[in-house]
Design a protein around this motif. Structure first.
Motif, PDB file in Angstrom:
ATOM      1  N   THR A   1      17.392  71.515 -22.024  1.00  0.00           N
ATOM      2  CA  THR A   1      15.924  71.404 -22.771  1.00  0.00           C
ATOM      3  C   THR A   1      16.663  70.300 -23.925  1.00  0.00           C
ATOM      4  O   THR A   1      17.707  70.235 -23.843  1.00  0.00           O
TER       5      THR A   1
ATOM      6  N   GLN B   1      16.065  70.261 -27.239  1.00  0.00           N
ATOM      7  CA  GLN B   1      14.784  71.098 -28.418  1.00  0.00           C
ATOM      8  C   GLN B   1      15.300  70.708 -29.734  1.00  0.00           C
ATOM      9  O   GLN B   1      14.842  71.276 -30.917  1.00  0.00           O
TER      10      GLN B   1
ATOM     11  N   GLU C   1       5.690  69.683 -24.051  1.00  0.00           N
ATOM     12  CA  GLU C   1       6.512  70.782 -23.771  1.00  0.00           C
ATOM     13  C   GLU C   1       5.174  72.274 -23.176  1.00  0.00           C
ATOM     14  O   GLU C   1       4.835  72.600 -23.440  1.00  0.00           O
ATOM     15  N   THR C   2       5.832  72.233 -22.167  1.00  0.00           N
ATOM     16  CA  THR C   2       5.520  73.214 -20.791  1.00  0.00           C
ATOM     17  C   THR C   2       6.224  74.245 -21.229  1.00  0.00           C
ATOM     18  O   THR C   2       7.145  74.477 -20.788  1.00  0.00           O
ATOM     19  N   GLN C   3       5.983  76.049 -20.768  1.00  0.00           N
ATOM     20  CA  GLN C   3       6.136  76.497 -20.074  1.00  0.00           C
ATOM     21  C   GLN C   3       5.513  77.219 -19.102  1.00  0.00           C
ATOM     22  O   GLN C   3       4.512  77.643 -19.353  1.00  0.00           O
ATOM     23  N   ALA C   4       6.195  77.706 -18.065  1.00  0.00           N
ATOM     24  CA  ALA C   4       6.183  78.204 -16.857  1.00  0.00           C
ATOM     25  C   ALA C   4       4.527  78.226 -16.679  1.00  0.00           C
ATOM     26  O   ALA C   4       4.155  78.552 -16.053  1.00  0.00           O
TER      27      ALA C   4
ATOM     28  N   ALA D   1       6.030  77.829 -12.214  1.00  0.00           N
ATOM     29  CA  ALA D   1       6.276  78.189 -13.634  1.00  0.00           C
ATOM     30  C   ALA D   1       7.551  76.573 -14.548  1.00  0.00           C
ATOM     31  O   ALA D   1       8.715  77.099 -14.526  1.00  0.00           O
TER      32      ALA D   1
ATOM     33  N   ASP E   1       8.583  73.893 -16.728  1.00  0.00           N
ATOM     34  CA  ASP E   1       9.020  74.212 -18.296  1.00  0.00           C
ATOM     35  C   ASP E   1       9.653  72.665 -18.162  1.00  0.00           C
ATOM     36  O   ASP E   1      10.842  72.563 -18.666  1.00  0.00           O
TER      37      ASP E   1
ATOM     38  N   HIS F   1      10.181  68.865 -20.627  1.00  0.00           N
ATOM     39  CA  HIS F   1       9.962  68.676 -22.203  1.00  0.00           C
ATOM     40  C   HIS F   1      10.383  67.035 -22.326  1.00  0.00           C
ATOM     41  O   HIS F   1      11.366  66.814 -21.956  1.00  0.00           O
TER      42      HIS F   1
ATOM     43  N   GLY G   1       0.638  79.675 -17.089  1.00  0.00           N
ATOM     44  CA  GLY G   1       1.448  78.824 -18.322  1.00  0.00           C
ATOM     45  C   GLY G   1       1.013  78.531 -19.475  1.00  0.00           C
ATOM     46  O   GLY G   1      -0.269  78.272 -19.512  1.00  0.00           O
ATOM     47  N   GLU G   2       1.277  77.197 -20.210  1.00  0.00           N
ATOM     48  CA  GLU G   2       1.424  77.027 -21.318  1.00  0.00           C
ATOM     49  C   GLU G   2       1.573  75.907 -21.425  1.00  0.00           C
ATOM     50  O   GLU G   2       2.876  75.449 -21.620  1.00  0.00           O
TER      51      GLU G   2
ATOM     52  N   LYS H   1      -0.815  73.784 -29.967  1.00  0.00           N
ATOM     53  CA  LYS H   1      -1.689  74.492 -28.903  1.00  0.00           C
ATOM     54  C   LYS H   1      -3.005  74.418 -28.931  1.00  0.00           C
ATOM     55  O   LYS H   1      -3.831  74.164 -28.111  1.00  0.00           O
TER      56      LYS H   1
END
Lengths: 305, 257
Positions: A6, A8, A15-18, A31, A33, A35, A68-69, A76
């Protein structure tokens, strides 16, 4: 082992999460992730059907994610943030019975841009003199250029380009490459680009994401990649399994056997010793040379081909 | 949202199909009026009178105005709306809109507003043209009769209901050819099924086709429309419009295209 690094410490624009997408008979993105740092030129690499376009479509809101997000520019509130993004996904979405200017004019209503800016962008992508020719009569390359011009409307801070140099001739490819570097260098525009042309991507990308069967298997910076794509010793011999066993017994364990050769990722400065070692142990070596390990081989290896 | 509406209206006003279909609708009115005039001339002849003893009533501007929403107008609307609504899907320009943060609901609403506007223009232009042709060809404005204005509104609402059905079909199918075919054939099949239903129930009191848009239009186009018939017209058209709109909205929201 899958490795995901990552970023960070850098400000992220994507940025994606799962993030996942399941179609009725396929898990297209699994899933993920991802960045993408501000100011980066992020190359998304994967074979056909790996999930690159689907991932991009979810980021842009063209298709909904199954789970996911996604966060864009650290927010967001995707609706407002997407106004800061320009995109070219798959084939350019253009009105075929309209001129290039009319196409631009229509999309400027939702993306912004004055008539002057439209003319300037058209000239910028080499479509300044197409006049009243309908976009449907354009060559593939001209359509692609128009798609890129549309994506640039409204001065986006992030450009998501899916195979942007498809259909372009070598001169066109160079123009687009120069354009990307110019926008990135002068305006700080961030890019998320997918491409099959690894050499082309290698000329501009600052970061890479490697996607395989819907899974983001690795994120790596161009610097790290260069480090990993270090030279190696390629051995062509009559019995590669035996050669591998001998090398292992003598501490050379970082190698791969592919087709009719063995590639040793260490001992570049000891090629003569390696040759002697193999010959003394009864391996008939027909070729042994220091091999420059390119991006392509690295990616192929990571994609598990 | 305002930007999206601007885009849709620019598309509408710059669509060649809009003007071509409008011109065809007017030509159809002209042909229909000319045919009526010729038939009237034949019917007025001595030979016809002797043979049939019939009295043919000449159309007037008012009667032509009320018959604007004939089958040709709705068929032409079906063709135009199918082309107009599906354009963004067939050319894949819709992704440019979604990628700018617009939701499926916003896109649906903007497209529906432009559809209603286009339908109103079709109806208004064709109504005025019918009225003018009635006066020019038959020379009579005619008697307004009972409930002229309310019946015109009821006819307009029926046309909006048809447009909503065509819009929903186009938004759900997303392919021009299939949308045109379904929009034209669907109502015909439904009318046939209702006629079949009428035959099956064999009742003098209930006529199923009266509760479908086609049957309502026939009633509303008559010279004197009773208040009860007007009310049924408004209800039938209103229900059809809301039902079609709701179905289209829900299917479009669930769609991934």
């Amino acid at each position: 082992m899958q490795e995901v690094k990552t970023q960070q410490t850098r400000e992220l624009v994507i940025e994606t999460q799962a993030l996942s997408k399941r179609f009725p008979n396929k898990l297209a993105v699994n899933a993920m992730d991802m960045h993408v740092a501000k100011g980066a030129i992020y190359g998304l690499i994967g074979k056909n059907g790996a999930g690159k376009t689907t991932a991009m479509k979810m980021i842009l809101g063209i298709i909904p994610a199954t789970s996911g997000e996604v966060a864009l520019f650290g927010s967001k509130d995707l609706k407002s943030q997407r106004t800061r993004i320009g995109s070219l996904i798959e084939n350019p979405g253009i009105y075929k019975n309209c001129t290039a200017f009319e196409n631009m004019k229509r999309f400027s209503m939702i993306a912004g841009g004055t008539d002057e800016e439209i003319r300037s962008l058209l000239a910028f992508v080499g479509l300044g003199n197409v006049g009243s020719k309908k976009a449907g009569d354009f060559s593939l390359g001209m359509k692609q250029r128009l798609g890129i011009a549309i994506s640039l409307l409204g001065n986006p801070e992030l450009l998501v380009l899916d195979e942007p140099i498809n259909g372009l001739d070598p001169a066109g490819i160079k123009e687009i490459r120069d354009l990307i570097l110019k926008l990135n260098g002068e305006r700080g525009v961030t890019f998320l680009i997918s491409s099959h042309l690894l050499d082309e991507l290698g000329k501009i990308a600052t970061d890479y994401g490697i996607i395989n069967d819907g899974k983001l298997v690795e994120e790596i910076s161009a610097g790290e990649l260069a480090e990993r794509c270090r030279d190696g010793v390629r051995v062509i011999a009559d019995d590669l399994e035996k050669a591998a066993a001998i090398l292992s017994q003598n501490g050379f364990t970082d190698y791969v056997i592919k087709k009719k050769s063995l590639l040793l990722h260490e001992g570049v400065d000891r090629s003569a010793d390696i040759n002697e070692l193999l010959v003394k142990n009864g391996v008939r070596v027909s070729e042994l040379y220091v091999h420059n390990n390119g991006f392509e081989e690295y990616f192929i290896k990571r994609l598990g081909r | 949202m305002k930007n999206l509406l601007s885009l849709e209206f620019r598309r509408l006003l710059r669509a060649k199909s809009f003007y071509i279909c409008l011109a065809i609708a007017m030509i159809m009115i002209l042909i229909s009026a000319a045919t009526n005039k010729m038939l009237l001339n034949i019917a007025s002849s001595e030979e016809f009178g002797e043979a049939f003893g019939a009295v043919i009533q000449a159309p007037t501007s008012i009667s032509m105005l009320k018959s604007t929403a004939s089958s040709s107008l709705t068929v032409i609307l079906a063709i135009f709306l199918s082309i107009f609504v599906t354009e963004d899907y067939t050319s894949d320009t819709i992704k440019n809109v979604y990628a700018k943060g617009f939701s499926r609901e916003e896109v649906f609403f903007a497209k529906y507003v432009s559809t209603v506007a286009a339908t109103f223009v079709f109806f208004a232009v064709c109504s005025l043209f019918s009225f003018a042709m009635g006066k020019a060809i038959f020379g009579e404005i005619g008697n307004a009769g009972e409930n002229l204005v309310p019946s015109l509104f009821a006819i307009l609402l029926t046309v909006f209901a048809y447009a909503t059905i065509y819009f929903t079909v186009a938004v759900c199918i997303k392919k021009t050819g299939a949308a045109i075919a379904i929009s034209i054939i669907g109502p015909i099949v439904l009318t046939l099924l209702l006629s079949l239903g009428n035959a099956a129930i064999n009742s003098e009191k209930i006529n199923l086709t009266d509760y479908w848009l086609d049957g309502r239009l026939s009633i509303l186009q008559q010279a004197n429309v009773a208040g009860k018939e007007l009310l049924i017209g408004f209800v039938v058209s209103g229900v059809a419009l809301l039902a079609a709109g709701a179905i289209g909205f829900l299917i479009n929201r669930a769609s991934e295209k």
